[in-house]
Design a protein around this motif. Structure first.
Motif, PDB file in Angstrom:
ATOM      1  N   MET A   1       0.839  -1.315  -0.064  1.00  0.00           N
ATOM      2  CA  MET A   1      -0.136  -0.031   0.014  1.00  0.00           C
ATOM      3  C   MET A   1       0.768   1.168   0.055  1.00  0.00           C
ATOM      4  N   HIS A   2       2.073   1.213   0.932  1.00  0.00           N
ATOM      5  CA  HIS A   2       2.761   2.553   0.888  1.00  0.00           C
ATOM      6  C   HIS A   2       3.837   2.389  -0.161  1.00  0.00           C
ATOM      7  N   GLY A   3       4.442   1.109  -0.465  1.00  0.00           N
ATOM      8  CA  GLY A   3       5.535   1.135  -1.397  1.00  0.00           C
ATOM      9  C   GLY A   3       5.050   1.001  -2.733  1.00  0.00           C
ATOM     10  N   ILE A   4       4.028   0.475  -3.058  1.00  0.00           N
ATOM     11  CA  ILE A   4       3.487   0.662  -4.473  1.00  0.00           C
ATOM     12  C   ILE A   4       2.331   1.515  -4.979  1.00  0.00           C
ATOM     13  N   ALA A   5       1.253   1.323  -4.080  1.00  0.00           N
ATOM     14  CA  ALA A   5       0.039   2.186  -4.456  1.00  0.00           C
ATOM     15  C   ALA A   5       0.289   3.667  -4.059  1.00  0.00           C
ATOM     16  N   ASP A   6       0.906   3.914  -2.887  1.00  0.00           N
ATOM     17  CA  ASP A   6       0.857   5.364  -2.441  1.00  0.00           C
ATOM     18  C   ASP A   6       2.155   5.853  -3.533  1.00  0.00           C
TER      19      ASP A   6
ATOM     20  N   SER B   1      -6.437  -0.851  -1.802  1.00  0.00           N
ATOM     21  CA  SER B   1      -6.674  -1.686  -0.673  1.00  0.00           C
ATOM     22  C   SER B   1      -5.845  -3.096  -0.554  1.00  0.00           C
ATOM     23  N   ILE B   2      -5.841  -3.662   0.486  1.00  0.00           N
ATOM     24  CA  ILE B   2      -5.297  -4.965   0.309  1.00  0.00           C
ATOM     25  C   ILE B   2      -6.163  -5.943   1.298  1.00  0.00           C
TER      26      ILE B   2
END
Length: 209
Positions: free
Chosen positions: A154-159, A167-168
């Motif tokens: 979520m932080h390393g890819i999506a954000d 979401s995951i």
């Protein structure tokens, strides 16, 4: 009747080699949930049968350095991504992370966007991950695996990619021998599909939403 080409689209990307696995049973349930809407185009993209190469090779690095064109197979993956209102990636948890096939897909396909984006919002509209975990929720919580994988994706890819909605979700106990557990997993997968169909409608026509 809605023209199929104008319908909202959900792409389900699956990274698992065994079509008889619990992960693929969940994938089929997600697909059924998506299609239950009736006005959604659902595409299931099997990374194994597609022959996608997850290894980040010299051609990928050359593109990153601005020395060559985008590799053709990465371009095809990006076309699929850009055609979807919602992308769902389903993968089994291996060694408390995603398998090499899924990680390599992100490395090559999302990494190629980063080569040219310079921090601008991603062309990927929505990214939702579903992790099928062989063990129970208690193990993941106790050892911090859920937090680690959530932060990574979520932080390393999506954000990092500035994807607008992400979401995951974890589905646990996929290696259970209890048929009731598997029924619950299938039901959960179906509900995920229904929710993704609604997300696709909202993304496709935000004014109507």
């Amino acid at each position: 009747m809605t023209n199929k080409s104008s319908r909202p689209k959900v792409m389900l990307v699956v990274a698992h080699p065994d079509h008889d696995s619990a992960t693929w049973a969940i994938a089929r349930a997600i697909e059924q949930g998506i299609e239950s809407d009736g006005n959604i185009t659902a595409i299931t993209h099997d990374l194994v049968t597609s022959g996608f190469d997850p290894v980040y090779r010299k051609a990928d690095l050359a593109h990153h350095r601005g020395l060559s064109e985008l590799p053709a197979d990465v371009g095809r993956e990006q076309e699929l991504l850009e055609s979807a209102d919602v992308t769902v990636v389903l993968f089994p948890v291996y060694w408390w992370s995603m398998p090499a096939l899924a990680k390599g897909w992100f490395d090559r396909v999302f990494g190629a966007y980063d080569d040219v984006s310079h921090g601008s919002p991603s062309v990927v509209k929505q990214l939702h991950l579903v992790a099928s975990a062989g063990l129970g929720e208690g193990t993941f919580a106790r050892h911090g695996y859920k937090t680690a994988l959530t932060t990574q994706t979520m932080h390393g890819i999506a954000d990092y990619s500035q994807i607008g909605a992400s979401s995951i979700e974890f589905l646990y106990d996929t290696e259970s021998k209890d048929s009731a557990v598997h029924e619950q997993l299938i039901a959960h997968g179906y509900r995920i599909g229904v929710a993704m169909a609604q997300r696709a409608h909202n993304a496709h026509d935000p004014v109507a939403a």
